[in-house]
Structures are given as structure tokens and as C-alpha cells.
Design a protein around this motif. Structure first.
Motif, PDB file in Angstrom:
ATOM      1  N   ASN A  69     -33.064  13.655 128.500  1.00 25.25           N
ATOM      2  CA  ASN A  69     -31.640  13.958 128.658  1.00 25.25           C
ATOM      3  C   ASN A  69     -31.295  15.382 128.219  1.00 25.25           C
ATOM      4  O   ASN A  69     -30.220  15.651 127.692  1.00 25.25           O
ATOM      5  N   TRP A  70     -32.229  16.243 128.384  1.00 25.14           N
ATOM      6  CA  TRP A  70     -31.964  17.642 127.988  1.00 25.14           C
ATOM      7  C   TRP A  70     -31.566  18.461 129.187  1.00 25.14           C
ATOM      8  O   TRP A  70     -32.143  18.344 130.269  1.00 25.14           O
ATOM      9  N   LYS A  71     -30.551  19.249 129.009  1.00 27.62           N
ATOM     10  CA  LYS A  71     -30.072  20.115 130.059  1.00 27.62           C
ATOM     11  C   LYS A  71     -29.982  21.540 129.532  1.00 27.62           C
ATOM     12  O   LYS A  71     -29.613  21.763 128.393  1.00 27.62           O
ATOM     13  N   VAL A  72     -30.296  22.431 130.368  1.00 30.30           N
ATOM     14  CA  VAL A  72     -30.208  23.853 130.000  1.00 30.30           C
ATOM     15  C   VAL A  72     -28.754  24.255 129.867  1.00 30.30           C
ATOM     16  O   VAL A  72     -27.938  23.955 130.758  1.00 30.30           O
ATOM     17  N   SER A  73     -28.430  24.876 128.711  1.00 28.71           N
ATOM     18  CA  SER A  73     -27.061  25.315 128.467  1.00 28.71           C
ATOM     19  C   SER A  73     -26.996  26.826 128.604  1.00 28.71           C
ATOM     20  O   SER A  73     -27.823  27.561 128.054  1.00 28.71           O
ATOM     21  N   LYS A  74     -26.027  27.232 129.405  1.00 27.15           N
ATOM     22  CA  LYS A  74     -25.876  28.677 129.578  1.00 27.15           C
ATOM     23  C   LYS A  74     -25.263  29.328 128.342  1.00 27.15           C
ATOM     24  O   LYS A  74     -25.457  30.518 128.101  1.00 27.15           O
ATOM     25  N   THR A  75     -24.520  28.575 127.551  1.00 25.67           N
ATOM     26  CA  THR A  75     -23.916  29.109 126.309  1.00 25.67           C
ATOM     27  C   THR A  75     -24.323  28.210 125.142  1.00 25.67           C
ATOM     28  O   THR A  75     -23.542  27.392 124.656  1.00 25.67           O
ATOM     29  N   PRO A  76     -25.580  28.323 124.680  1.00 25.23           N
ATOM     30  CA  PRO A  76     -26.045  27.439 123.588  1.00 25.23           C
ATOM     31  C   PRO A  76     -25.271  27.712 122.295  1.00 25.23           C
ATOM     32  O   PRO A  76     -24.958  28.859 121.961  1.00 25.23           O
ATOM     33  N   GLN A  77     -24.977  26.655 121.581  1.00 31.44           N
ATOM     34  CA  GLN A  77     -24.272  26.757 120.306  1.00 31.44           C
ATOM     35  C   GLN A  77     -25.116  26.292 119.131  1.00 31.44           C
ATOM     36  O   GLN A  77     -24.944  26.763 118.017  1.00 31.44           O
ATOM     37  N   GLU A  78     -25.965  25.350 119.343  1.00 30.85           N
ATOM     38  CA  GLU A  78     -26.816  24.810 118.301  1.00 30.85           C
ATOM     39  C   GLU A  78     -28.270  24.949 118.730  1.00 30.85           C
ATOM     40  O   GLU A  78     -28.578  25.221 119.894  1.00 30.85           O
ATOM     41  N   GLU A  79     -29.126  24.713 117.753  1.00 36.65           N
ATOM     42  CA  GLU A  79     -30.550  24.873 118.022  1.00 36.65           C
ATOM     43  C   GLU A  79     -31.041  23.875 119.053  1.00 36.65           C
ATOM     44  O   GLU A  79     -31.954  24.143 119.834  1.00 36.65           O
ATOM     45  N   GLN A  80     -30.374  22.648 119.159  1.00 34.49           N
ATOM     46  CA  GLN A  80     -30.792  21.667 120.136  1.00 34.49           C
ATOM     47  C   GLN A  80     -30.504  22.140 121.553  1.00 34.49           C
ATOM     48  O   GLN A  80     -31.115  21.660 122.509  1.00 34.49           O
ATOM     49  N   ASP A  81     -29.579  23.067 121.687  1.00 31.83           N
ATOM     50  CA  ASP A  81     -29.241  23.580 123.010  1.00 31.83           C
ATOM     51  C   ASP A  81     -30.354  24.455 123.549  1.00 31.83           C
ATOM     52  O   ASP A  81     -30.436  24.677 124.779  1.00 31.83           O
ATOM     53  N   ILE A  82     -31.207  24.964 122.653  1.00 32.71           N
ATOM     54  CA  ILE A  82     -32.302  25.819 123.091  1.00 32.71           C
ATOM     55  C   ILE A  82     -33.516  24.983 123.466  1.00 32.71           C
ATOM     56  O   ILE A  82     -34.147  25.184 124.503  1.00 32.71           O
ATOM     57  N   GLY A  83     -33.818  24.023 122.616  1.00 35.49           N
ATOM     58  CA  GLY A  83     -34.990  23.208 122.877  1.00 35.49           C
ATOM     59  C   GLY A  83     -35.441  22.521 121.599  1.00 35.49           C
ATOM     60  O   GLY A  83     -34.761  22.574 120.553  1.00 35.49           O
ATOM     61  N   PRO A  84     -36.581  21.827 121.653  1.00 35.70           N
ATOM     62  CA  PRO A  84     -37.074  21.139 120.456  1.00 35.70           C
ATOM     63  C   PRO A  84     -37.450  22.132 119.358  1.00 35.70           C
ATOM     64  O   PRO A  84     -37.879  23.248 119.617  1.00 35.70           O
ATOM     65  N   VAL A  85     -37.289  21.675 118.089  1.00 37.42           N
ATOM     66  CA  VAL A  85     -37.545  22.516 116.922  1.00 37.42           C
ATOM     67  C   VAL A  85     -39.036  22.473 116.559  1.00 37.42           C
ATOM     68  O   VAL A  85     -39.647  21.395 116.522  1.00 37.42           O
ATOM     69  N   ILE A  86     -39.601  23.675 116.273  1.00 31.84           N
ATOM     70  CA  ILE A  86     -40.989  23.795 115.810  1.00 31.84           C
ATOM     71  C   ILE A  86     -40.959  24.495 114.435  1.00 31.84           C
ATOM     72  O   ILE A  86     -40.344  25.552 114.299  1.00 31.84           O
ATOM     73  N   GLN A  87     -41.612  23.900 113.461  1.00 29.76           N
ATOM     74  CA  GLN A  87     -41.694  24.484 112.105  1.00 29.76           C
ATOM     75  C   GLN A  87     -43.151  24.756 111.763  1.00 29.76           C
ATOM     76  O   GLN A  87     -43.983  23.869 111.751  1.00 29.76           O
ATOM     77  N   HIS A  88     -43.463  26.058 111.488  1.00 23.69           N
ATOM     78  CA  HIS A  88     -44.806  26.454 111.048  1.00 23.69           C
ATOM     79  C   HIS A  88     -44.764  26.803 109.569  1.00 23.69           C
ATOM     80  O   HIS A  88     -43.933  27.615 109.147  1.00 23.69           O
ATOM     81  N   VAL A  89     -45.660  26.209 108.790  1.00 21.41           N
ATOM     82  CA  VAL A  89     -45.756  26.478 107.354  1.00 21.41           C
ATOM     83  C   VAL A  89     -47.116  27.113 107.074  1.00 21.41           C
ATOM     84  O   VAL A  89     -48.161  26.533 107.434  1.00 21.41           O
ATOM     85  N   TYR A  90     -47.082  28.310 106.440  1.00 20.06           N
ATOM     86  CA  TYR A  90     -48.312  29.026 106.107  1.00 20.06           C
ATOM     87  C   TYR A  90     -48.436  29.129 104.576  1.00 20.06           C
ATOM     88  O   TYR A  90     -47.470  29.377 103.879  1.00 20.06           O
ATOM     89  N   GLU A  91     -49.633  28.941 104.066  1.00 18.13           N
ATOM     90  CA  GLU A  91     -49.881  29.005 102.620  1.00 18.13           C
ATOM     91  C   GLU A  91     -51.097  29.894 102.351  1.00 18.13           C
ATOM     92  O   GLU A  91     -52.156  29.705 102.931  1.00 18.13           O
ATOM     93  N   LEU A  92     -50.884  30.885 101.430  1.00 16.89           N
ATOM     94  CA  LEU A  92     -51.961  31.778 101.005  1.00 16.89           C
ATOM     95  C   LEU A  92     -52.329  31.401  99.570  1.00 16.89           C
ATOM     96  O   LEU A  92     -51.520  31.510  98.668  1.00 16.89           O
ATOM     97  N   VAL A  93     -53.552  30.956  99.354  1.00 19.50           N
ATOM     98  CA  VAL A  93     -53.993  30.447  98.054  1.00 19.50           C
ATOM     99  C   VAL A  93     -55.136  31.320  97.539  1.00 19.50           C
ATOM    100  O   VAL A  93     -56.076  31.605  98.293  1.00 19.50           O
ATOM    101  N   ASN A  94     -55.033  31.764  96.222  1.00 18.93           N
ATOM    102  CA  ASN A  94     -56.117  32.510  95.571  1.00 18.93           C
ATOM    103  C   ASN A  94     -56.714  31.615  94.482  1.00 18.93           C
ATOM    104  O   ASN A  94     -56.086  31.335  93.476  1.00 18.93           O
TER     105      ASN A  94
END
Length: 882
Positions: A715-740
């Protein structure tokens, strides 16, 4: 020289008399500001006779002059010819230096001409002599005395004694100065009371010189026998030092000729800060021949503004050694400016350059300085005990103090130790000790009391714990005190024993020092004059002997070791950030011909290291102590006392090196064997270096949340005037960790993150937000959330390690988020009849398959054990098995 003190205070007997006492002649004391019975005279000055008998301190006034100011009539007019008020009569026990006379009736002021009084027939007659009083041509102002009644003192330089009176007038002839001389007998013969005597028979004087001699202050000089022409001009190179302020003579070196001392109380020298300081100086000129003066010694004061050299007084032979001694005053010296008098002793070479005694005044400086020592007089035995005494004037407190010389004791002492070589292997290590005292001198009591103190190991630095190596047998102490009585001219000896405490001390190499110290008993009885004797200042009051401990070092008892040291460690590198456990194994050897006494392994620790203990697998039992002196920390390990020749020791020490810094590339331990031997006592220093290394285990890891993304979402439709992050597409979260994982830290580290924002020109990812944790600074070359969408979750997150030490490259890391595409409904859907036909074809195919299987017997039932024959064959077997 030590003195017994008596004093006179004129003010107690004459309440209105002396305010200042400047000088005295034996029993005569001058009070130049005393009030007298003279009519209408204020502070005319006086002279007192003060006997110095024990128990008597009363002074009597001597009336040299009992008249007031004299009136002279000129042309029928009376006028005051004299000014005796404030004339300082008695300032030198010789004259009135500030006596004034009006030379002309028409002059309103008076001239300070000075006048002189001579006593005749034991103070029963007094004669006045004032050669400048009526002189208009000489203009001799400010007459002061050089040598009145004591000309022979200065003329003894040429061995002349003719009883002349010599006066100095430094203000004459525009301060050129003048000297006037006349015979004492001629002055007495010409004197008539009330007659103003201008000159006497045979009087001579110096004349006015050229103008270039103005302000030369002539009037303090030395004269030939038959004239008053200066023959010894002594000049000072130091301007303003008041060279010649005081002059005295005495035969210092006992060669039969008087020597000259000249004071310069305002002599200046440069202090430690480079500034000029007024300290004063006294010059000694030894007379090598008639009027042949050789500058020999300069005595310079040590008290700033103390006026050292203001007064010089010959004392005679205080210590009866055949040479005359000297007193020099420093009237404003001392901590409280109480004044000092310094005693210098003569000898064959002249005068010793350090005082044998310093006498300090008893009165601190107040409104008026006490000026203790402003006047001195010595060389007379006042109490008849055979020694000359000293009289000191202190005009600021109106006192004159008699210091009586005490009898001098010449003492010799000896200390004997036997044997001087002690064998520690003997069970009884006794040493015989004896000391002797003898005393002699002039005018001493029959019996002299001494306090004797003998100390063992007195001058040695004690070992740790302060254990003495030897004790007296009878007292079990390291000190012996005795009270000894010695008759003058005799010798007294005492004997005792000491023993060596072999098992209780470490220092076997150095000698055992034994010291004898003695002094006169302060509680001893007085002599017949009420004085206690004192030791001659040259007496050596401390005597030392020593005994050596026998060593296993041959006939010469000298051990020469040859110490060698080798060091090994279990690591060559230490890491920043780590505790760095380290074990150093050493081999200590003595390859010399003798033992090494109190041998120790000395380990100098670097600031980064700590001592943690002794390795357990040591071949020898090692004892170590850890110590610190200021910023130096070291370890000291006992290797034997002695460490015998041929000894080879292996042992290990444990350390940690936790405090490393990236500013140093290496840390170094320094090891050395040290002993107390006199020869070849140390080994070479062995360094052990460790390289400072950085070691860091850095891991970069990341994760994607969610781990898979389905696109497009339902049920996703392309929005010409997106207001929220859902209007752009699904959310992707990348977590990076540097350990010494360490142990070393890292620094200056850069984490680069690359994201595929587009594919084939079409947008793929939209950077929405970046979040961080830890001390880092993140930047991007692409705008974040440039559409300003409402954020409810995170796109990127970073966990960061702290900065510390180094820069290190980390392998790259890829975090992948699989993208699964969902197909949308299409206009080209499959027709329904095709679907029904496909179902029917499937059913037909299934029926055909079942039929074929039936024909093949697939569905027939089969017996579990086969045929009857097979069953019969199985039964016996089954029976047998049963």
C-alpha cells in the motif's frame, strides 16, 4: 681569650654627668658631655678617676678646670672670650677638641681652636696649652691631639722618647692641616694662671703650603726626631674610608721594633649583590728597620656599618706566648648593633688574620647606639694576676667595662690504642685504650680539673639502625666520661678496655675511630684572684685514633675485588597501556683477589617502572630494599659481607613498567655492583633497555537493521511532497562499532562511510539522520535530511572508541542490506479457463498414475515373513534361538 667582667657607671655617682664616654687612660675615664660645677657652663665635660679594685667601682671627678667662660676687656668693653659649653673636654683625656675662642672683639662668633690640659705632680697641678687661641696668622682651627703625654708611643718607631707634646690642627690654613710641637717642660715653665700663653720656648709648627694642599687635613702623620716635617706619608687609595682615623703602635712580631696599625672604619667593599658596603678595615705595617714600614696584613670587617677599626688598642701579651696581642673595635656591629671587640693574637709573622675571641656588648642598640668598644685601653694588669687586662668604653650607655684576663692553661693530651688491628675471628676482641693529660702555665692554681670524654665511632657514619661497632667493657656503652684532676706541671694517665661487637654490624672494612675530647671543669674552684683558668686558644681539644678490623685480604689487609655483572631479561619490548611484567635475571661475580665488603646490587629504576618482588626460583636467598631519594628511585640487594673472591650468584628480580609515555622510545634500567672497598669497589654499570612499542587490536564491525528490506512496501504510493520518512520509503538503520582491544590506545583515527545514494541516476537512499556516541566529530559531503522530513527513527549510528595514542589502519567493512522487490498487480492476468483446464489436466494425470500402479500390484498386501516354505525354514531357527 676569655675575660671576667667588672664595670663602672659614672652616671650612678654623678646623675648629671657623662652622657657619652669616649676614651680613658688606664684609670682615667673621660665624660665629654658631663655637667660640671663651672659657672654658667653646659656640658663642659669632665675626667674621672676610677680605681678598678675588686668590689670598688666609685669614680671621682678630677677638676682640670673649675672656671667658667673668661671675660676679656678691650678698649673698656668686656666680652666673652671663651666658649666652654659643649667643648667635649675629656674626649681624648688630653684636650678639649671643640673649645672655642673669639679671636677678635668685633666678631660675634667664636672659632673652634681647641685647648689642651696637662697634669703635673700626680694631678695636683694642671697646665693649659692652647697655641691656636691667640694666633691670627696661623689660623689653626679645630685643634685635636695626636700625641699628648704619649709622643713616645709614636716616636718609638724611631726609638725616640723626648717627652714632647704634639698637637694636630686639621682645620688650619683652609683645612691643609697643621702640626705644632713643644716640650712638656717648656709648657709647664711658661704657664701662668690667667695668662693666655701663645707660644713657648722651642715650639715648632708646620707652615702654610701651596693652595693645592687645601683640604688635605694634615695633622695625622709621623714626625722625625728633630723636626715636624712629615717623613712617612701613608696614603690610602680608597676615597672616604677615613684612613688614619685611629693609629696605634705595638711590637707585634717581637723583633724589638714597634709596628704600626692604621684604622679606616669607613672602608667599603662590594657585597654579594655587587653593591658597595661599608665594613671598615685595619692595616698592619711591620717595621723592618728604622722608619721602614712594610704593609703586611689587611684585616677587613664583616659587619656592614659596624665601623670596624674605629679603635685599636695594644693589649700586651695576653696568653704569655712572647708576642703582643691586639684589640680592634667594631662599635656598631653585632646582631642588635650592640657593638663588638675582636681580639687578635700576634706571632712571629705579624698578626693572625682571624680573631681568637669576639667580645659582644650587653646592650642592644636603642635611641642612641651603645657603641660598645668606641674606646679601648689595655696592656695593664689591673688585678695583678700576672696577665694584662682590657677596658672597654660604651658611651651610649655611660659605662666602662673592665675585662680581666683569666690564667692560661697550656695542655697536652695523648690517646693510645693497642692493638690497632683487631681479628674478628677471635672470641674475645678486647682493645686496650689509655689517655694522658698534662697541664702547665703561669699563675695557675695548684690543681686543675678536667672533663674528659672518649667516644667510639665518633666520626663515622653509623650503619642503618645506629649500631655502634665497639663498646667499653666496663660500661657497655660507646662513650666514657671521666673527671680528672691534674696538678700544674704534672701528667696523669688512665686506662680502660673496649671490645668489638662482631656479629652486630655490617661495616667491617672501615676503621673504628676513637676520639678524645677534654675541657676544663667549669665547676672547678677559683684562683686567688677569683678567676677560673681557661685553655690556651691554640690547644687541640679533640684527639683521634683508629683501630682496623683484620680482613681476609693478605698481609697488607687491603682487599681489591674485581666485580662483574651480567643481566638478562624475559622481554625486549614494552607496550603502551600495558602493565608490562618484566623479570631481570642477573649474574654477579667477584673475580678479584679479595672480598667485596658490604657488596650490594644497585638497580636504578626508570620513572616508568616499579619494583614488584624477587623471583622465586633464585639460587640464593636475596634481600632487597626499595628506596627513593628526591626523584631517584633505586633497589639495593645484599650480595654478601664480604662477597668473597670466586663468588658467582644468579638471581632474578621482578618489575612492572606501567607508566609509559609516547614521548619516549626506550626505557632503561641501570644495574651495578657496589662495595665499600677502597680500591676497585664498583663494577661497570650495565644498562638494560626496553623498546617502547605500540600494539593495538582494532576491530570494526557493523550491522543492518532490518537485515532485509522488501520494496515497495504494501500500500505504498509515491508522494510528490513527502512529509514524513514513511513517505520516502522503508527505514534502514546501519550501526558501526570501532573496538580497540589494546593494550595500546589509538588516536587520530578516521572512519569513512560510503553509502549508495543512487543507482543509474535514480535515487536509492535518502540520508535522514546521523547519531554518534563517544568523543568523535562526524562530517559528510552530502546533505542530511535536506527535505526536512519529520524523523521518528535513525538512519545511521556510530559507536566510537576514545582517542589515545596512535594512528592505525583498519581493514574495510561492508554492511549489506538485501533489497527484495515486490511485484505489483498487472493488466496481463491469466484467464480463468486456463486455470480450470490446468486443474483438470492435473487430476487426469493423477488418475492415470494410480491405474498404472494398480496394474503393477503396488497396492496388493504382502505377508511379513514371505511364503509358507519360508516360514517353515524360519521355525527351527526360531526354536533353536529360543
Amino acid at each position: 681569650m676569655v675575660w671576667d667582667e667588672l664595670n663602672h657607671r659614672v652616671k650612678e655617682k654623678q646623675p648629671t654627668s657623662a652622657q657619652h664616654m669616649l676614651e680613658f687612660l688606664q684609670d682615667l675615664i673621660g665624660a665629654p658631655k658631663a655637667n660640671t660645677s663651672q659657672f654658667n657652663i653646659t656640658e663642659g665635660g669632665s675626667v674621672y678617676f676610677c680605681p678598678w679594685s675588686l668590689g670598688q667601682s666609685e669614680c671621682h671627678n678630677i677638676e682640670f678646670d673649675n672656671q667658667g667662660d673668661r671675660i676679656v676687656t678691650v678698649s673698656g668693653t668686656d666680652y666673652q672670650a671663651e666658649v666652654k659649653s659643649h667643648q667635649w673636654f675629656g674626649a681624648t683625656i688630653r684636650l678639649c677638641p671643640l673649645y672655642s675662642w673669639r679671636t677678635k672683639a668685633e666678631k660675634p662668633q667664636s672659632d673652634t681652636t681647641g685647648t689642651c690640659y696637662l697634669s703635673v705632680k700626680n694631678f695636683t697641678k694642671f697646665v693649659e696649652y692652647a697655641p691656636c687661641r691667640l694666633s691670627n696668622t696661623m689660623d689653626c682651627k679645630h685643634m685635636i691631639s695626636l700625641m699628648i703625654l704619649s709622643l713616645s708611643l709614636l716616636l718609638s718607631l724611631s726609638r725616640f722618647q723626648d717627652g714632647k707634646v704634639v698637637l694636630g690642627g686639621p682645620g688650619s690654613f683652609f683645612w691643609q692641616g697643621q702640626v705644632i710641637s713643644a716640650a712638656k717642660e717648656e709648657i709647664i715653665k711658661a704657664y701662668y694662671p690667667g695668662y693666655f700663653m701663645q707660644s713657648v720656648e722651642g715650639q715648632t709648627q708646620t707652615r702654610q703650603a701651596q693652595i693645592k694642599y687645601d683640604d688635605s687635613y694634615h695633622g695625622k702623620t709621623f714626625l722625625s726626631r728633630n723636626s715636624i716635617t712629615p717623613v712617612i706619608p701613608l696614603l690610602s687609595k680608597h676615597m672616604g674610608s677615613y684612613f688614619g682615623y685611629t693609629v696605634s703602635t705595638a711590637d707585634i712580631n717581637n723583633d724589638g721594633m714597634s709596628d704600626l696599625l692604621v684604622g679606616a672604619p669607613m672602608y667599603m667593599t662590594r657585597g654579594s649583590d655587587g653593591r658597595l658596603e661599608e665594613v671598615g678595615r685595619v692595616y698592619l705595617y711591620l717595621q723592618r728597620g728604622p722608619l721602614d714600614l712594610e704593609p703586611t696584613l689587611n684585616l677587613t670587617g664583616t659587619q656592614v656599618f659596624g665601623r670596624f677599626g674605629s679603635t685599636i688598642a695594644p693589649l700586651g701579651d695576653l696568653n704569655l706566648d712572647g708576642y703582643n696581642d691586639l684589640a680592634i673595635s667594631c662599635p656598631f656591629g653585632g646582631e642588635d648593633q650592640q657593638g663588638l671587640v675582636l681580639i687578635y693574637n700576634g706571632f712571629a709573622g705579624g698578626l693572625r688574620n682571624t680573631p681568637s675571641q669576639v667580645i659582644a656588648g650587653q646592650w642592644a642598640s636603642g635611641t642612641v647606639p651603645a657603641s660598645f668598644g668606641f674606646s679601648l685601653r689595655g696592656a695593664k694588669d689591673q688585678d695583678m694576676n700576672g696577665y694584662p687586662d682590657l677596658i672597654v668604653g660604651a658611651f651610649g650607655v655611660d659605662k666602662a667595662i673592665l675585662y680581666r684576663s683569666r690564667p692560661i692553661v697550656n695542655t697536652s693530651a695523648s690517646l693510645t690504642v693497642y692493638p690497632t688491628m683487631i681479628n674478628p675471628e677471635e672470641k674475645v676482641c678486647h682493645v686496650n685504650l689509655s689517655f694522658c693529660l698534662s697541664a702547665n702555665g703561669k699563675y695557675l692554681p695548684d690543681n686543675l680539673g678536667f672533663l674528659v670524654e672518649v667516644q667510639l665511632d665518633h666520626l663515622k657514619h653509623m650503619q642503618k639502625g645506629g649500631v655502634k661497632r665497639a663498646l667499653f667493657v666496663d660500661s657497655q656503652q660507646a662513650m666514657l666520661q671521666r673527671s680528672v684532676r691534674v696538678r700544674s706541671g704534672e701528667r696523669v694517665c688512665h686506662e680502660t678496655k673496649i671490645y668489638l661487637r662482631v656479629s652486630e654490624f655490617r661495616d667491617k672494612l672501615s676503621s673504628i675511630y676513637i676520639s678524645l675530647n677534654f675541657s676544663l671543669d667549669p665547676q672547678a674552684a677559683f684562683d686567688s684572684h677569683g678567676l677560673r683558668p681557661i685553655l690556651n686558644y691554640k690547644t687541640t681539644e679533640l684527639i683521634e685514633q683508629k683501630a682496623q678490623i683484620l680482613l681476609d685480604c693478605g698481609e697488607d689487609n687491603i682487599c681489591v675485588p674485581d666485580l662483574k655483572l651480567a643481566v638478562h631479561g624475559d622481554r625486549k619490548e614494552v607496550y603502551l597501556g600495558d602493565d608490562n611484567l618484566l623479570t631481570l635475571t642477573f649474574n654477579a661475580r667477584n673475580e678479584g683477589e679479595g672480598g667485596a665488603y658490604e657488596a650490594e646490587l644497585y638497580v636504578l629504576l626508570p620513572p616508568e617502572a616499579d619494583y614488584s618482588g624477587i623471583a622465586r626460583n633464585n639460587e640464593v636467598r636475596l634481600t632487597c630494599s626499595y628506596e627513593a631519594e628526591n626523584q631517584t628511585r633505586y633497589l639495593s640487594c645484599d650480595l654478601g659481607n664480604p662477597m668473597k673472591s670466586g663468588t658467582s650468584l644468579w638471581a632474578g628480580l621482578r618489575f612492572t613498567v606501567p607508566r609509559l609515555k609516547d614521548t619516549r622510545k626506550t626505557v632503561q634500567f641501570e644495574l651495578q655492583i657496589r662495595s665499600k672497598n677502597e680500591n676497585n669497589s664498583h663494577s661497570e654499570v650495565v644498562p638494560y633497555k626496553l623498546e617502547v612499542v605500540v600494539q593495538a587490536d582494532v576491530i570494526l564491525q557493523g550491522v543492518s537493521r532490518p537485515d532485509k528490506v522488501f520494496f515497495p512496501p504494501p500500500n505504498w504510493k509515491v508522494s510528490k511532497t513527502p512529509q514524513e520518512e514513511q513517505d520516502i520509503g522503508p527505514v534502514i538503520q546501519h550501526v558501526y562499532e570501532l573496538v580497540n582491544k589494546g593494550p595500546s590506545g589509538i588516536s587520530h583515527t578516521v572512519l569513512q562511510l560510503s553509502c549508495p545514494l543512487s543507482v543509474q541516476g535514480q535515487g536509492l537512499l535518502y540520508p535522514l539522520e546521523m547519531s554518534t556516541e563517544g568523543p568523535l566529530n562526524c562530517t559528510t559531503n552530502h546533505s542530511i535530511n535536506y527535505l526536512q522530513l519529520k524523523v521518528s527513527s535513525q538512519l545511521l549510528a556510530c559507536l566510537w572508541m576514545y582517542d589515545k595514542v596512535m594512528t592505525k589502519c583498519v581493514p574495510s567493512l561492508q554492511v549489506v542490506t538485501p533489497l527484495v522487490w515486490n511485484k505489483q498487480d498487472s493488466q496481463y492476468s491469466v484467464p480463468l479457463w486456463i486455470i480450470i483446464l490446468a486443474i483438470l489436466a492435473g487430476l487426469l494425470l493423477l488418475a492415470l498414475l494410480i491405474y498404472v500402479l494398480y496394474k503393477l500390484g503396488f497396492f496388493k498386501r504382502s505377508l511379513p515373513y514371505g511364503t509358507a516354505m519360508e516360514k517353515a525354514q524360519l521355525k527351527p531357527q526360531a526354536a533353536s534361538e529360543a
